[in-house]
Write a protein that holds these residues in place. Structure first.
Motif, PDB file in Angstrom:
ATOM      1  N   GLY A 132       0.863  -1.050  -0.125  1.00 19.79           N
ATOM      2  CA  GLY A 132       0.060  -0.098  -0.059  1.00 19.79           C
ATOM      3  C   GLY A 132       0.741   1.279   0.020  1.00 19.79           C
ATOM      4  N   GLY A 133       0.088   2.466   0.159  1.00 14.44           N
ATOM      5  CA  GLY A 133       0.853   3.619   0.114  1.00 14.44           C
ATOM      6  C   GLY A 133      -0.053   4.815  -0.547  1.00 14.44           C
ATOM      7  N   SER A 134      -1.325   4.662  -0.449  1.00 17.07           N
ATOM      8  CA  SER A 134      -2.301   5.475  -0.991  1.00 17.07           C
ATOM      9  C   SER A 134      -1.919   5.797  -2.276  1.00 17.07           C
ATOM     10  CB  SER A 134      -1.983   7.012  -0.087  1.00 17.07           C
ATOM     11  OG  SER A 134      -2.193   7.001   1.317  1.00 17.07           O
ATOM     12  N   TYR A 135      -1.595   4.744  -3.246  1.00 16.51           N
ATOM     13  CA  TYR A 135      -1.431   5.057  -4.576  1.00 16.51           C
ATOM     14  C   TYR A 135      -0.420   6.078  -4.773  1.00 16.51           C
ATOM     15  CZ  TYR A 135      -5.012   1.807  -6.306  1.00 16.51           C
ATOM     16  OH  TYR A 135      -5.690   0.548  -6.725  1.00 16.51           O
ATOM     17  N   HIS A 136       0.100   6.537  -3.939  1.00 16.33           N
ATOM     18  CA  HIS A 136       1.120   7.599  -3.938  1.00 16.33           C
ATOM     19  C   HIS A 136       2.808   7.012  -3.853  1.00 16.33           C
ATOM     20  CE1 HIS A 136       3.760  10.755  -2.322  1.00 16.33           C
ATOM     21  NE2 HIS A 136       3.354  11.544  -3.140  1.00 16.33           N
ATOM     22  N   MET A 144     -14.856   4.976  -3.773  1.00 16.24           N
ATOM     23  CA  MET A 144     -14.527   6.379  -4.118  1.00 16.24           C
ATOM     24  C   MET A 144     -15.569   7.346  -3.848  1.00 16.24           C
ATOM     25  SD  MET A 144     -11.273   6.184  -5.521  1.00 16.24           S
ATOM     26  CE  MET A 144     -10.373   4.659  -5.005  1.00 16.24           C
ATOM     27  N   GLN A 145     -16.647   6.925  -3.118  1.00 17.76           N
ATOM     28  CA  GLN A 145     -17.565   7.795  -2.782  1.00 17.76           C
ATOM     29  C   GLN A 145     -17.152   8.666  -1.714  1.00 17.76           C
ATOM     30  OE1 GLN A 145     -20.472   7.415  -4.547  1.00 17.76           O
ATOM     31  NE2 GLN A 145     -19.510   5.891  -5.652  1.00 17.76           N
ATOM     32  N   ASP A 146     -18.045   9.991  -1.810  1.00 17.12           N
ATOM     33  CA  ASP A 146     -17.371  11.229  -0.876  1.00 17.12           C
ATOM     34  C   ASP A 146     -17.445  10.898   0.709  1.00 17.12           C
ATOM     35  OD1 ASP A 146     -16.718  12.547  -3.057  1.00 17.12           O
ATOM     36  OD2 ASP A 146     -18.889  13.586  -3.350  1.00 17.12           O
ATOM     37  N   ASP A 147     -18.587   9.948   1.056  1.00 19.35           N
ATOM     38  CA  ASP A 147     -18.742   9.922   2.364  1.00 19.35           C
ATOM     39  C   ASP A 147     -17.537   9.036   3.351  1.00 19.35           C
ATOM     40  OD1 ASP A 147     -19.448   7.528   1.452  1.00 19.35           O
ATOM     41  OD2 ASP A 147     -21.220   7.070   2.469  1.00 19.35           O
ATOM     42  N   ILE A 148     -16.978   8.432   2.747  1.00 23.26           N
ATOM     43  CA  ILE A 148     -15.842   7.546   3.543  1.00 23.26           C
ATOM     44  C   ILE A 148     -14.648   7.007   2.621  1.00 23.26           C
ATOM     45  CG2 ILE A 148     -17.365   6.553   4.971  1.00 23.26           C
ATOM     46  CD1 ILE A 148     -17.374   3.851   3.411  1.00 23.26           C
ATOM     47  N   LYS A 186      -9.273   9.972   0.612  1.00 20.38           N
ATOM     48  CA  LYS A 186      -9.247  11.029  -0.534  1.00 20.38           C
ATOM     49  C   LYS A 186      -7.901  11.011  -0.988  1.00 20.38           C
ATOM     50  CE  LYS A 186     -13.022  13.367   1.135  1.00 20.38           C
ATOM     51  NZ  LYS A 186     -13.671  14.812   1.756  1.00 20.38           N
ATOM     52  N   TRP A 187      -6.716  10.764  -0.264  1.00 14.67           N
ATOM     53  CA  TRP A 187      -5.339  10.631  -0.877  1.00 14.67           C
ATOM     54  C   TRP A 187      -5.490   9.647  -1.989  1.00 14.67           C
ATOM     55  CZ3 TRP A 187      -0.370  10.025   2.134  1.00 14.67           C
ATOM     56  CH2 TRP A 187       0.651  10.318   1.489  1.00 14.67           C
ATOM     57  N   SER A 188      -5.931   8.636  -1.677  1.00 15.43           N
ATOM     58  CA  SER A 188      -5.596   7.338  -2.578  1.00 15.43           C
ATOM     59  C   SER A 188      -6.565   7.800  -3.869  1.00 15.43           C
ATOM     60  CB  SER A 188      -6.537   6.098  -2.040  1.00 15.43           C
ATOM     61  OG  SER A 188      -5.542   5.525  -0.927  1.00 15.43           O
ATOM     62  N   ARG A 189      -7.774   8.483  -3.731  1.00 16.98           N
ATOM     63  CA  ARG A 189      -8.619   8.635  -4.711  1.00 16.98           C
ATOM     64  C   ARG A 189      -7.837   9.769  -5.712  1.00 16.98           C
ATOM     65  NH1 ARG A 189     -14.563  11.102  -3.885  1.00 16.98           N
ATOM     66  NH2 ARG A 189     -13.424  13.130  -3.270  1.00 16.98           N
ATOM     67  N   LEU A 190      -7.215  10.709  -5.063  1.00 14.40           N
ATOM     68  CA  LEU A 190      -6.475  11.662  -5.734  1.00 14.40           C
ATOM     69  C   LEU A 190      -5.338  11.021  -6.440  1.00 14.40           C
ATOM     70  CD1 LEU A 190      -5.932  14.823  -6.419  1.00 14.40           C
ATOM     71  CD2 LEU A 190      -4.582  14.919  -4.223  1.00 14.40           C
ATOM     72  N   SER A 191      -4.518  10.386  -5.815  1.00 12.88           N
ATOM     73  CA  SER A 191      -3.397   9.769  -6.415  1.00 12.88           C
ATOM     74  C   SER A 191      -4.030   8.696  -7.451  1.00 12.88           C
ATOM     75  CB  SER A 191      -2.607   8.703  -5.443  1.00 12.88           C
ATOM     76  OG  SER A 191      -2.065   9.585  -4.464  1.00 12.88           O
ATOM     77  N   LEU A 192      -4.904   8.049  -7.515  1.00  9.48           N
ATOM     78  CA  LEU A 192      -5.303   7.074  -8.336  1.00  9.48           C
ATOM     79  C   LEU A 192      -5.918   7.834  -9.595  1.00  9.48           C
ATOM     80  CD1 LEU A 192      -5.979   4.102  -9.508  1.00  9.48           C
ATOM     81  CD2 LEU A 192      -8.322   4.557  -8.485  1.00  9.48           C
ATOM     82  N   ASP A 209      -9.300   1.454  12.554  1.00 11.37           N
ATOM     83  CA  ASP A 209      -8.398   1.867  11.524  1.00 11.37           C
ATOM     84  C   ASP A 209      -8.605   3.257  11.580  1.00 11.37           C
ATOM     85  OD1 ASP A 209      -7.115   2.688   9.088  1.00 11.37           O
ATOM     86  OD2 ASP A 209      -7.464   0.549   8.379  1.00 11.37           O
ATOM     87  N   PRO A 210      -7.629   4.114  11.716  1.00 13.18           N
ATOM     88  CA  PRO A 210      -7.388   5.752  11.506  1.00 13.18           C
ATOM     89  C   PRO A 210      -7.106   6.173  10.322  1.00 13.18           C
ATOM     90  CG  PRO A 210      -5.490   4.901  12.381  1.00 13.18           C
ATOM     91  CD  PRO A 210      -6.269   3.726  12.160  1.00 13.18           C
ATOM     92  N   VAL A 211      -6.962   5.418   9.295  1.00 14.48           N
ATOM     93  CA  VAL A 211      -6.300   5.985   8.076  1.00 14.48           C
ATOM     94  C   VAL A 211      -7.510   5.672   6.901  1.00 14.48           C
ATOM     95  CG1 VAL A 211      -4.940   5.781   6.196  1.00 14.48           C
ATOM     96  CG2 VAL A 211      -4.012   5.320   8.556  1.00 14.48           C
ATOM     97  N   VAL A 212      -8.102   4.372   6.769  1.00 14.27           N
ATOM     98  CA  VAL A 212      -9.194   3.741   5.918  1.00 14.27           C
ATOM     99  C   VAL A 212     -10.252   3.511   6.610  1.00 14.27           C
ATOM    100  CG1 VAL A 212      -9.723   2.481   3.939  1.00 14.27           C
ATOM    101  CG2 VAL A 212      -7.359   3.108   4.082  1.00 14.27           C
ATOM    102  N   ILE A 213     -11.429   4.272   6.354  1.00 17.64           N
ATOM    103  CA  ILE A 213     -12.608   3.886   7.444  1.00 17.64           C
ATOM    104  C   ILE A 213     -13.063   2.376   7.172  1.00 17.64           C
ATOM    105  CG2 ILE A 213     -14.839   4.872   7.706  1.00 17.64           C
ATOM    106  CD1 ILE A 213     -14.004   7.497   6.783  1.00 17.64           C
ATOM    107  N   PHE A 214     -13.208   1.984   8.433  1.00 18.67           N
ATOM    108  CA  PHE A 214     -13.553   0.549   8.485  1.00 18.67           C
ATOM    109  C   PHE A 214     -14.872   0.140   7.477  1.00 18.67           C
ATOM    110  CE2 PHE A 214     -16.099  -2.641  10.627  1.00 18.67           C
ATOM    111  CZ  PHE A 214     -15.422  -3.801  10.549  1.00 18.67           C
TER     112      PHE A 214
END
Length: 303
Positions: free
Chosen positions: A70-74, A188-192, A195-201, A236-241
């Protein structure tokens, strides 16, 4: 004085960790997947498949796994999510391949990541004989954004042949036979969304609802989705469960064989390093049992 001792301790710890990483990495050959592919010359050094140097003959062909850190697609967590994972799969007689796929840090966005994993699967299937691999037992495990990538490889393995768009033809399947998204990015839905992964992808483009839907894996599970093992921690504090919850629900609605391993505590990013989470939960043993259940590996304890 105490600060100097602490700094020295940290330096020693980092050095030991780096040596262990380099030692494990040295067991693999670098396969430059885009070598000699017309139009892909600039990507040669950014995409590397680490293939095991040691090729043991055996009476029966083995399963294999593509490992996507992993790595947020970054960026990529190669030590703890890549080579530590490869070491464990080797211990259960599964042939590991670690994929250094293209990421946003080097200015790459979709479809680069999907191209890379499809190229990796192509390489492994076409060279299965050399590595003594069963072509029907090639899986993929991914952590965090890598979890999204391996799920996407399964979801779109039949419908998005990115290699054919590059003029690369193959007769082998580009879809893994089983997948293991670990604390995965899913939606990729806004609620959960992470966003860093979405931006990087997806890069700096307008995130239309159609685009968000297309890359939200829970909305695109095919009827013939491959067996799936999900792991996530509620804290999980990074990717919402809830990412994993939505994926599991989508799999259940399609009656796809799967398992959802839930842990109350564990956070994110532990990979397969020999840390407290591994020692506390032995989640790797649960994963091993699942691989036995779906007939990827044998239960040698009963022999």
């Amino acid at each position: 004085m105490e600060m100097k001792k602490f700094t020295l301790f940290c330096s020693i710890l980092i050095s030991v960790y780096a040596l262990a990483f380099c030692g494990e990495k040295s067991k693999y050959n670098k396969i430059f997947l885009w070598q000699d592919v017309k139009g892909m010359e600039v990507n040669v050094r950014d995409t590397i498949l680490f293939a095991p140097k040691e090729k043991q003959a055996a009476s029966e062909k083995k399963a294999a796994v593509v490992i996507c850190p992993g790595g947020s697609y970054h960026h990529l967590g190669l030590p703890h999510e890549g080579f530590a994972t490869a070491k464990w799969f080797s211990s259960i007689d599964v042939v590991p391949f670690v994929l250094q796929y293209r990421v946003a840090y080097n200015c790459h966005h979709h479809p680069a990541m999907l191209e890379d994993i499809q190229m990796a699967i192509k390489f492994i299937r076409e060279n299965a004989e050399e590595y003594n691999i069963d072509v029907n037992k090639i899986g993929a495990i991914g952590f965090s954004a890598g979890g999204h990538l391996v799920t996407m490889a399964s979801v779109y393995g039949k419908t998005k042949n990115e290699l054919s768009k590059l003029g690369i033809e193959t007769s082998v399947s580009l879809r893994p036979d089983f997948v293991m998204p670990i604390y995965p990015v899913v939606t990729m839905q806004d609620d959960i969304a992470h966003k860093w992964s979405r931006l990087s992808l997806l890069g700096h483009q307008k995130y239309t609802q159609k685009l968000k839907d297309e890359y939200s894996m829970e909305l695109n599970i095919p009827d013939d989705m491959v067996p799936t093992y999900i792991l996530a921690c509620r804290d999980d504090p990074v990717v919402i469960f809830e990412n994993s919850v939505r994926l599991e629900k989508a799999l259940a609605e399609k009656n796809i064989p799967h398992k959802f391993a839930i842990y109350e505590k564990g956070g994110h990013g532990f990979g397969m390093k020999d840390g407290w989470f591994m020692k506390e939960t032995h989640w790797n043993e649960d994963l091993k049992n699942w691989l036995i259940e779906i007939n990827i590996i044998e239960n040698k304890s009963v022999e």
